[in-house]
Design a protein around this motif. Structure first.
Motif, PDB file in Angstrom:
ATOM      1  N   VAL A 196       0.860  -1.182   0.000  1.00 46.75           N
ATOM      2  CA  VAL A 196       0.000   0.000   0.000  1.00 46.75           C
ATOM      3  C   VAL A 196       0.900   1.236   0.000  1.00 46.75           C
ATOM      4  O   VAL A 196       1.744   1.408   0.885  1.00 46.75           O
ATOM      5  N   ILE A 197       0.706   2.060  -1.005  1.00 47.09           N
ATOM      6  CA  ILE A 197       1.519   3.261  -1.181  1.00 47.09           C
ATOM      7  C   ILE A 197       0.744   4.477  -0.679  1.00 47.09           C
ATOM      8  O   ILE A 197      -0.471   4.598  -0.920  1.00 47.09           O
ATOM      9  N   PHE A 198       1.424   5.356   0.016  1.00 49.28           N
ATOM     10  CA  PHE A 198       0.829   6.617   0.454  1.00 49.28           C
ATOM     11  C   PHE A 198       1.438   7.742  -0.367  1.00 49.28           C
ATOM     12  O   PHE A 198       2.636   8.018  -0.276  1.00 49.28           O
ATOM     13  N   ASP A 199       0.605   8.386  -1.188  1.00 47.72           N
ATOM     14  CA  ASP A 199       1.041   9.499  -2.022  1.00 47.72           C
ATOM     15  C   ASP A 199       0.696  10.794  -1.294  1.00 47.72           C
ATOM     16  O   ASP A 199      -0.416  11.308  -1.402  1.00 47.72           O
ATOM     17  N   GLN A 200       1.654  11.306  -0.565  1.00 50.59           N
ATOM     18  CA  GLN A 200       1.383  12.478   0.279  1.00 50.59           C
ATOM     19  C   GLN A 200       1.035  13.708  -0.557  1.00 50.59           C
ATOM     20  O   GLN A 200       0.291  14.579  -0.108  1.00 50.59           O
ATOM     21  N   GLU A 201       1.548  13.776  -1.779  1.00 44.70           N
ATOM     22  CA  GLU A 201       1.244  14.930  -2.639  1.00 44.70           C
ATOM     23  C   GLU A 201      -0.234  14.963  -3.009  1.00 44.70           C
ATOM     24  O   GLU A 201      -0.816  16.029  -3.175  1.00 44.70           O
ATOM     25  N   ALA A 202      -0.830  13.786  -3.134  1.00 48.49           N
ATOM     26  CA  ALA A 202      -2.242  13.714  -3.529  1.00 48.49           C
ATOM     27  C   ALA A 202      -3.179  13.877  -2.334  1.00 48.49           C
ATOM     28  O   ALA A 202      -4.363  14.178  -2.503  1.00 48.49           O
ATOM     29  N   CYS A 203      -2.660  13.686  -1.145  1.00 53.10           N
ATOM     30  CA  CYS A 203      -3.489  13.710   0.070  1.00 53.10           C
ATOM     31  C   CYS A 203      -4.082  15.099   0.292  1.00 53.10           C
ATOM     32  O   CYS A 203      -3.386  16.106   0.201  1.00 53.10           O
ATOM     33  N   ILE A 204      -5.387  15.151   0.571  1.00 48.99           N
ATOM     34  CA  ILE A 204      -6.051  16.423   0.852  1.00 48.99           C
ATOM     35  C   ILE A 204      -6.287  16.602   2.347  1.00 48.99           C
ATOM     36  O   ILE A 204      -6.944  17.548   2.764  1.00 48.99           O
ATOM     37  N   GLY A 205      -5.786  15.672   3.146  1.00 49.10           N
ATOM     38  CA  GLY A 205      -5.835  15.850   4.594  1.00 49.10           C
ATOM     39  C   GLY A 205      -7.190  15.671   5.230  1.00 49.10           C
ATOM     40  O   GLY A 205      -7.465  16.268   6.273  1.00 49.10           O
ATOM     41  N   CYS A 206      -8.042  14.845   4.651  1.00 53.64           N
ATOM     42  CA  CYS A 206      -9.384  14.682   5.225  1.00 53.64           C
ATOM     43  C   CYS A 206      -9.370  13.908   6.539  1.00 53.64           C
ATOM     44  O   CYS A 206     -10.282  14.030   7.349  1.00 53.64           O
ATOM     45  N   GLY A 207      -8.358  13.074   6.741  1.00 53.95           N
ATOM     46  CA  GLY A 207      -8.234  12.349   8.001  1.00 53.95           C
ATOM     47  C   GLY A 207      -9.034  11.058   8.076  1.00 53.95           C
ATOM     48  O   GLY A 207      -9.026  10.379   9.111  1.00 53.95           O
ATOM     49  N   ILE A 208      -9.724  10.694   7.015  1.00 55.14           N
ATOM     50  CA  ILE A 208     -10.568   9.500   7.059  1.00 55.14           C
ATOM     51  C   ILE A 208      -9.740   8.249   7.339  1.00 55.14           C
ATOM     52  O   ILE A 208     -10.136   7.379   8.117  1.00 55.14           O
ATOM     53  N   CYS A 209      -8.581   8.155   6.741  1.00 58.05           N
ATOM     54  CA  CYS A 209      -7.753   6.956   6.901  1.00 58.05           C
ATOM     55  C   CYS A 209      -7.292   6.761   8.343  1.00 58.05           C
ATOM     56  O   CYS A 209      -7.023   5.640   8.767  1.00 58.05           O
ATOM     57  N   VAL A 210      -7.216   7.845   9.077  1.00 58.40           N
ATOM     58  CA  VAL A 210      -6.774   7.747  10.472  1.00 58.40           C
ATOM     59  C   VAL A 210      -7.724   6.846  11.260  1.00 58.40           C
ATOM     60  O   VAL A 210      -7.297   6.039  12.087  1.00 58.40           O
ATOM     61  N   ASP A 211      -9.007   6.986  10.969  1.00 55.37           N
ATOM     62  CA  ASP A 211     -10.003   6.224  11.728  1.00 55.37           C
ATOM     63  C   ASP A 211     -10.112   4.772  11.282  1.00 55.37           C
ATOM     64  O   ASP A 211     -10.547   3.922  12.055  1.00 55.37           O
ATOM     65  N   VAL A 212      -9.751   4.483  10.038  1.00 57.79           N
ATOM     66  CA  VAL A 212      -9.947   3.118   9.544  1.00 57.79           C
ATOM     67  C   VAL A 212      -8.686   2.259   9.635  1.00 57.79           C
ATOM     68  O   VAL A 212      -8.748   1.058   9.392  1.00 57.79           O
ATOM     69  N   CYS A 213      -7.574   2.845   9.982  1.00 56.51           N
ATOM     70  CA  CYS A 213      -6.315   2.092  10.019  1.00 56.51           C
ATOM     71  C   CYS A 213      -6.188   1.321  11.328  1.00 56.51           C
ATOM     72  O   CYS A 213      -6.056   1.929  12.394  1.00 56.51           O
ATOM     73  N   PRO A 214      -6.218  -0.015  11.267  1.00 57.77           N
ATOM     74  CA  PRO A 214      -6.185  -0.807  12.510  1.00 57.77           C
ATOM     75  C   PRO A 214      -4.960  -0.541  13.393  1.00 57.77           C
ATOM     76  O   PRO A 214      -5.117  -0.362  14.606  1.00 57.77           O
ATOM     77  N   PRO A 215      -3.729  -0.493  12.844  1.00 57.17           N
ATOM     78  CA  PRO A 215      -2.578  -0.282  13.737  1.00 57.17           C
ATOM     79  C   PRO A 215      -2.238   1.188  13.962  1.00 57.17           C
ATOM     80  O   PRO A 215      -1.191   1.498  14.499  1.00 57.17           O
ATOM     81  N   ARG A 216      -3.151   2.085  13.542  1.00 54.94           N
ATOM     82  CA  ARG A 216      -2.936   3.524  13.766  1.00 54.94           C
ATOM     83  C   ARG A 216      -1.654   4.016  13.103  1.00 54.94           C
ATOM     84  O   ARG A 216      -0.872   4.756  13.719  1.00 54.94           O
ATOM     85  N   ALA A 217      -1.471   3.577  11.862  1.00 56.62           N
ATOM     86  CA  ALA A 217      -0.268   4.014  11.146  1.00 56.62           C
ATOM     87  C   ALA A 217      -0.461   5.381  10.506  1.00 56.62           C
ATOM     88  O   ALA A 217       0.519   6.064  10.206  1.00 56.62           O
ATOM     89  N   MET A 218      -1.717   5.774  10.259  1.00 52.96           N
ATOM     90  CA  MET A 218      -1.984   7.091   9.665  1.00 52.96           C
ATOM     91  C   MET A 218      -2.242   8.080  10.794  1.00 52.96           C
ATOM     92  O   MET A 218      -3.061   7.848  11.678  1.00 52.96           O
ATOM     93  N   VAL A 219      -1.528   9.193  10.706  1.00 52.78           N
ATOM     94  CA  VAL A 219      -1.571  10.162  11.816  1.00 52.78           C
ATOM     95  C   VAL A 219      -1.732  11.572  11.255  1.00 52.78           C
ATOM     96  O   VAL A 219      -1.129  11.918  10.238  1.00 52.78           O
TER      97      VAL A 219
END
Ligand code: SF4
Ligand code: SF4
Length: 135
Positions: free
Chosen positions: A109-132
């Motif tokens: 799974v690749i995280f493209d930080q340039e494309a990220c709009i900062g909505c924060g949705i992934c923070v809530d769905v990530c089981p090991p809390r890798a998205m911050v």
């Protein structure tokens, strides 16, 4: 006047309704659509910048809530703690702008930080809390 960037998530029964048009008319708001995606019979979201009187904005959010529309504020500075990511893929379908995607053939799974709009949705769905979200 205030400006807010938000993500609206529509329940199935609202997918074909003119919710955004009604919102801006009812609450005298201006809007700029930053991104929108609707998959018939599945999901729909729109990323909006809303501008108007603060009270109107708050009243508009309350009205959206009565329709079952979920509103998520955009935030900034989302990072992935790579040592925690298990590449489970749980975040991939939640990202509204495909900033998280599965690489082929590695399946990483690749995280493209340039494309990220900062909505924060992934923070809530990530089981090991890798998205911050960093403040
Ligand atoms: S949900 Fe979390 S652990 Fe799973 S792939 Fe996404 S960032 Fe990695
Ligand atoms: S915060 Fe997460 S879900 Fe939102 S755009 Fe960025 S990567 Fe995608």
């Amino acid at each position: 006047m205030a400006s807010h960037k938000v993500v609206l998530h529509f329940p199935l029964h609202q997918l074909n309704q003119p919710v955004v048009n009604n919102l801006i008319k009812r609450y005298d708001l201006d809007f700029n659509i930053l991104r929108a995606e609707v998959t018939p019979n599945e999901r729909g979201f729109v990323v909006l910048e809303l501008t108007g009187e603060e009270q109107n904005f708050c009243d508009g959010l309350a009205w959206l809530d009565t329709l079952g529309v979920t509103v998520q504020p955009l935030s900034e500075d989302v990072v992935r703690l790579d040592d925690r990511c298990t590449h489970c893929g749980a975040c991939v379908t939640s990202c509204p702008v495909d900033a998280l995607y599965v690489d082929r053939p590695s399946q990483a799974v690749i995280f493209d930080q340039e494309a990220c709009i900062g909505c924060g949705i992934c923070v809530d769905v990530c089981p090991p809390r890798a998205m911050v979200v960093q403040f």
